[in-house]
Design an enzyme around this catalytic site. Structure first.
Site, PDB file in Angstrom:
ATOM      1  N   HIS A 204      48.195  31.627  38.085  1.00 34.25           N
ATOM      2  CA  HIS A 204      49.336  32.544  37.933  1.00 34.25           C
ATOM      3  C   HIS A 204      50.614  32.093  38.641  1.00 34.25           C
ATOM      4  CE1 HIS A 204      48.096  33.892  41.948  1.00 34.25           C
ATOM      5  NE2 HIS A 204      49.290  34.429  42.065  1.00 34.25           N
TER       6      HIS A 204
HETATM    7  C1  UD1 Z   1      53.312  38.192  42.745  1.00 33.93           C
HETATM    8  C2  UD1 Z   1      53.680  37.440  44.010  1.00 33.93           C
HETATM    9  C3  UD1 Z   1      52.691  36.298  44.213  1.00 33.93           C
HETATM   10  C4  UD1 Z   1      51.266  36.794  44.203  1.00 33.93           C
HETATM   11  C5  UD1 Z   1      51.006  37.616  42.953  1.00 33.93           C
HETATM   12  C6  UD1 Z   1      49.660  38.258  43.068  1.00 33.93           C
HETATM   13  C7  UD1 Z   1      56.069  37.430  44.524  1.00 33.93           C
HETATM   14  C8  UD1 Z   1      57.286  36.596  44.568  1.00 33.93           C
HETATM   15  N1  UD1 Z   1      55.010  36.856  43.919  1.00 33.93           N
HETATM   16  O1  UD1 Z   1      53.463  37.296  41.665  1.00 33.93           O
HETATM   17  O2  UD1 Z   1      52.939  35.685  45.466  1.00 33.93           O
HETATM   18  O3  UD1 Z   1      50.403  35.699  44.242  1.00 33.93           O
HETATM   19  O4  UD1 Z   1      51.989  38.659  42.841  1.00 33.93           O
HETATM   20  O5  UD1 Z   1      49.095  38.568  41.849  1.00 33.93           O
HETATM   21  O6  UD1 Z   1      56.059  38.536  45.006  1.00 33.93           O
HETATM   22  N2  UD1 Z   1      53.366  42.162  35.317  1.00 33.93           N
HETATM   23  C9  UD1 Z   1      52.752  43.070  34.505  1.00 33.93           C
HETATM   24  N3  UD1 Z   1      52.062  44.091  35.084  1.00 33.93           N
HETATM   25  C10 UD1 Z   1      51.972  44.258  36.422  1.00 33.93           C
HETATM   26  C11 UD1 Z   1      52.613  43.348  37.250  1.00 33.93           C
HETATM   27  C12 UD1 Z   1      53.297  42.289  36.701  1.00 33.93           C
HETATM   28  O7  UD1 Z   1      52.813  42.966  33.285  1.00 33.93           O
HETATM   29  O8  UD1 Z   1      51.315  45.230  36.880  1.00 33.93           O
HETATM   30  C13 UD1 Z   1      54.068  41.024  34.712  1.00 33.93           C
HETATM   31  C14 UD1 Z   1      55.567  41.280  34.490  1.00 33.93           C
HETATM   32  O9  UD1 Z   1      55.932  40.663  33.301  1.00 33.93           O
HETATM   33  C15 UD1 Z   1      56.205  40.557  35.655  1.00 33.93           C
HETATM   34  C16 UD1 Z   1      55.256  39.384  35.871  1.00 33.93           C
HETATM   35  O10 UD1 Z   1      53.967  39.889  35.583  1.00 33.93           O
HETATM   36  O11 UD1 Z   1      57.516  40.142  35.387  1.00 33.93           O
HETATM   37  C17 UD1 Z   1      55.273  38.840  37.291  1.00 33.93           C
HETATM   38  O12 UD1 Z   1      55.052  39.891  38.249  1.00 33.93           O
HETATM   39  P1  UD1 Z   1      55.660  39.782  39.720  1.00 33.93           P
HETATM   40  O13 UD1 Z   1      55.167  40.873  40.554  1.00 33.93           O
HETATM   41  O14 UD1 Z   1      57.135  39.588  39.648  1.00 33.93           O
HETATM   42  O15 UD1 Z   1      55.099  38.406  40.237  1.00 33.93           O
HETATM   43  P2  UD1 Z   1      53.608  37.821  40.204  1.00 33.93           P
HETATM   44  O16 UD1 Z   1      53.606  36.623  39.335  1.00 33.93           O
HETATM   45  O17 UD1 Z   1      52.666  38.919  39.900  1.00 33.93           O
HETATM   46  N1  UDP Z   2      41.507  39.030  41.967  1.00 34.64           N
HETATM   47  C1  UDP Z   2      40.881  40.081  41.291  1.00 34.64           C
HETATM   48  N2  UDP Z   2      40.841  40.039  39.934  1.00 34.64           N
HETATM   49  C2  UDP Z   2      41.363  39.017  39.206  1.00 34.64           C
HETATM   50  C3  UDP Z   2      41.979  37.948  39.911  1.00 34.64           C
HETATM   51  C4  UDP Z   2      42.052  37.995  41.288  1.00 34.64           C
HETATM   52  O1  UDP Z   2      40.383  41.008  41.928  1.00 34.64           O
HETATM   53  O2  UDP Z   2      41.289  39.054  37.967  1.00 34.64           O
HETATM   54  C5  UDP Z   2      41.573  39.088  43.431  1.00 34.64           C
HETATM   55  C6  UDP Z   2      41.016  37.887  44.141  1.00 34.64           C
HETATM   56  O3  UDP Z   2      39.613  37.998  44.305  1.00 34.64           O
HETATM   57  C7  UDP Z   2      41.754  37.930  45.469  1.00 34.64           C
HETATM   58  C8  UDP Z   2      43.112  38.461  45.059  1.00 34.64           C
HETATM   59  O4  UDP Z   2      42.938  39.096  43.802  1.00 34.64           O
HETATM   60  O5  UDP Z   2      41.158  38.869  46.339  1.00 34.64           O
HETATM   61  C9  UDP Z   2      44.083  37.341  44.950  1.00 34.64           C
HETATM   62  O6  UDP Z   2      45.230  37.772  44.316  1.00 34.64           O
HETATM   63  P1  UDP Z   2      46.172  36.809  43.481  1.00 34.64           P
HETATM   64  O7  UDP Z   2      45.444  35.590  43.081  1.00 34.64           O
HETATM   65  O8  UDP Z   2      46.781  37.641  42.429  1.00 34.64           O
HETATM   66  O9  UDP Z   2      47.314  36.507  44.545  1.00 34.64           O
HETATM   67  P2  UDP Z   2      47.463  35.442  45.735  1.00 34.64           P
HETATM   68  O10 UDP Z   2      46.290  35.556  46.615  1.00 34.64           O
HETATM   69  O11 UDP Z   2      47.609  34.101  45.091  1.00 34.64           O
HETATM   70  O12 UDP Z   2      48.749  35.842  46.360  1.00 34.64           O
END
Ligand code: UD1
Ligand code: UDP
Length: 367
Positions: A204
């Site tokens: 991601h």
């Molecule tokens: C964010 C964090 C990242 C973390 C990740 C965990 C920042 C800069 N990044 O990235 O460090 O690893 O969360 O998962 O804060 N979206 C949905 N539904 C949701 C949430 C997001 O559809 O419930 C989609 C939207 O199109 C959005 C995109 O995902 O624009 C990215 O979401 P965003 O929270 O901006 O960043 P992540 O890639 O999730």
């Molecule tokens: N995770 C989850 N379901 C998923 C993918 C990840 O529960 O489909 C959990 C994973 O086990 C870990 C956390 O989400 O506990 C990590 O989050 P993510 O990878 O989104 O963010 P990061 O740790 O890279 O910031």
């Protein structure tokens, strides 16, 4: 003592899960403010139910946007909340935009910031998370570090040693407290897979999703993996896969919606190996003794890399088909008897309480 705990994104919910009951037992009031950075049921609600987390006291509905829009909106809503509530401190966790927003809003109101998971560094300023970590740590009155290298990083950056507490890894405690609850789960069976006979993949990070050539290499490698691949797809990754014209219908790869925490623990436990760019998954795979391949240019989870850097549960590979397949072949044949890093145990929350009971020293100023 009353501390507002800020959460916004999937890994935040998991990190506060084990901490909240321990804070309550110590008489520390810790209501939750959920910024709404993540809002889908599969990205938010499922973690509150899986981890038995009380509903947030405030839902701020920030949602998605560019970095400035998301961080700025969260700051505005949190500022209003902090000004009205005037807590003794606020706690932010990890490195997401909600973390930075909470730290900035509180610091300007002179409310002490407590950072859980302070001091991790990838050294890569092209990562939004690295910017968030650096700024949050500079603004924090209390820094709760997960690893020895995080403590050393903070020292190098000039953070006063008295503010830094080596408490250990809260993700380890979350996992240890929930593993038994995941025991009976046949999460892989639900996807037609057998324990020990599949690879679990999560991708991601923008460095992979927002570069079609890299994403194409990741998918090409997974398509040729020696075992079937299960990939729970983050909402950022779905459209990226479609745009790159890869993913759906690719042989050997099963794309599924994001899964809940307990299912994810079971899937990681039962996988033969894991391919990921997640921070949390690098740590959980280490705890679960499932060899991990991290597809990134760098990592802030140095402690999981091969010796002498770390314990050797994880290896870093570039987003290139050949590198990924080489890393995966190595992971599938590697030994699983690495040591766990110090303080990756089930007493991290207790150490956080001890640190809080010693007192939060506000950052200095002239007033
Ligand atoms: C964010 C964090 C990242 C973390 C990740 C965990 C920042 C800069 N990044 O990235 O460090 O690893 O969360 O998962 O804060 N979206 C949905 N539904 C949701 C949430 C997001 O559809 O419930 C989609 C939207 O199109 C959005 C995109 O995902 O624009 C990215 O979401 P965003 O929270 O901006 O960043 P992540 O890639 O999730
Ligand atoms: N995770 C989850 N379901 C998923 C993918 C990840 O529960 O489909 C959990 C994973 O086990 C870990 C956390 O989400 O506990 C990590 O989050 P993510 O990878 O989104 O963010 P990061 O740790 O890279 O910031």
């Amino acid at each position: 003592m009353r501390i507002i705990v800020i959460v916004g994104a999937r890994p935040n919910f998991i990190k506060v899960g084990p901490l909240l009951p321990v804070l309550a037992a110590a008489g520390i009031e810790a209501p939750i403010a959920h910024t709404g950075q993540h809002y889908d049921t599969t990205m938010s609600d499922v973690f509150f139910s899986d981890l038995d987390i009380a509903p947030p006291s405030w839902l701020l509905g920030v949602g998605s946007g560019t970095h400035a829009v998301q961080t700025g909106t969260a700051m505005m809503r949190l500022e209003e909340l902090f000004a009205a509530e005037r807590p003794d401190g606020i706690m932010v966790v990890g490195d997401v935009n909600s973390t930075l927003a909470g730290a900035l809003a509180a610091a300007k109101l002179q409310i002490p910031v407590i950072h859980l998971e302070a001091g991790l560094r990838s050294g890569d300023m092209s990562m939004p998370e690295e910017v968030n970590r650096l700024v949050t740590d500079q603004l924090s009155a209390m820094l709760l570090a997960p690893t020895e290298d995080a403590v050393a990083n903070l020292g190098r950056e000039g953070v006063e040693a008295g503010r830094v507490h080596f408490v250990g890894n809260i993700m380890a405690e979350a996992l240890l407290r929930n593993l038994q609850r995941a025991e009976g789960r046949e999460a892989c069976g639900q996807h037609g897979l057998t324990a020990g006979e599949y690879v679990l993949a999560t991708i991601h990070r923008p460095e992979n999703t927002d570069h079609p050539e890299r994403l194409t290499h990741v998918v090409a490698a997974l398509a040729e993996a020696p075992l079937a691949v299960l990939m729970p797809v983050h909402p950022r990754t779905r459209p990226a896969l479609a745009e790159a014209g890869v993913g759906e219908g690719t042989p050997n790869i099963q794309l599924v919606d994001p899964v809940g925490y307990l299912d994810m623990l079971a899937l990681q436990r039962d996988a033969a190996a894991i391919v990921t760019d997640s921070g949390g998954v690098q740590e959980e795979s280490c705890m679960l003794r499932t060899p991990c391949v991290t597809v990134r240019r760098n990592t802030e989870r140095w402690v999981t890399l091969p010796p002498p850097t770390g314990v050797g549960s994880n290896r870093l590979v570039q987003a290139h088909r050949d590198d990924i397949l080489k890393g995966l072949a190595e992971a599938l044949t590697s030994s699983r008897d690495w040591q766990l890093p110090p303080l990756w145990d089930d007493r991290v929350s207790g150490r956080v309480v001890e640190a809080l009971e010693k007192g939060i020293v506000p950052l200095g100023g002239c007033e």
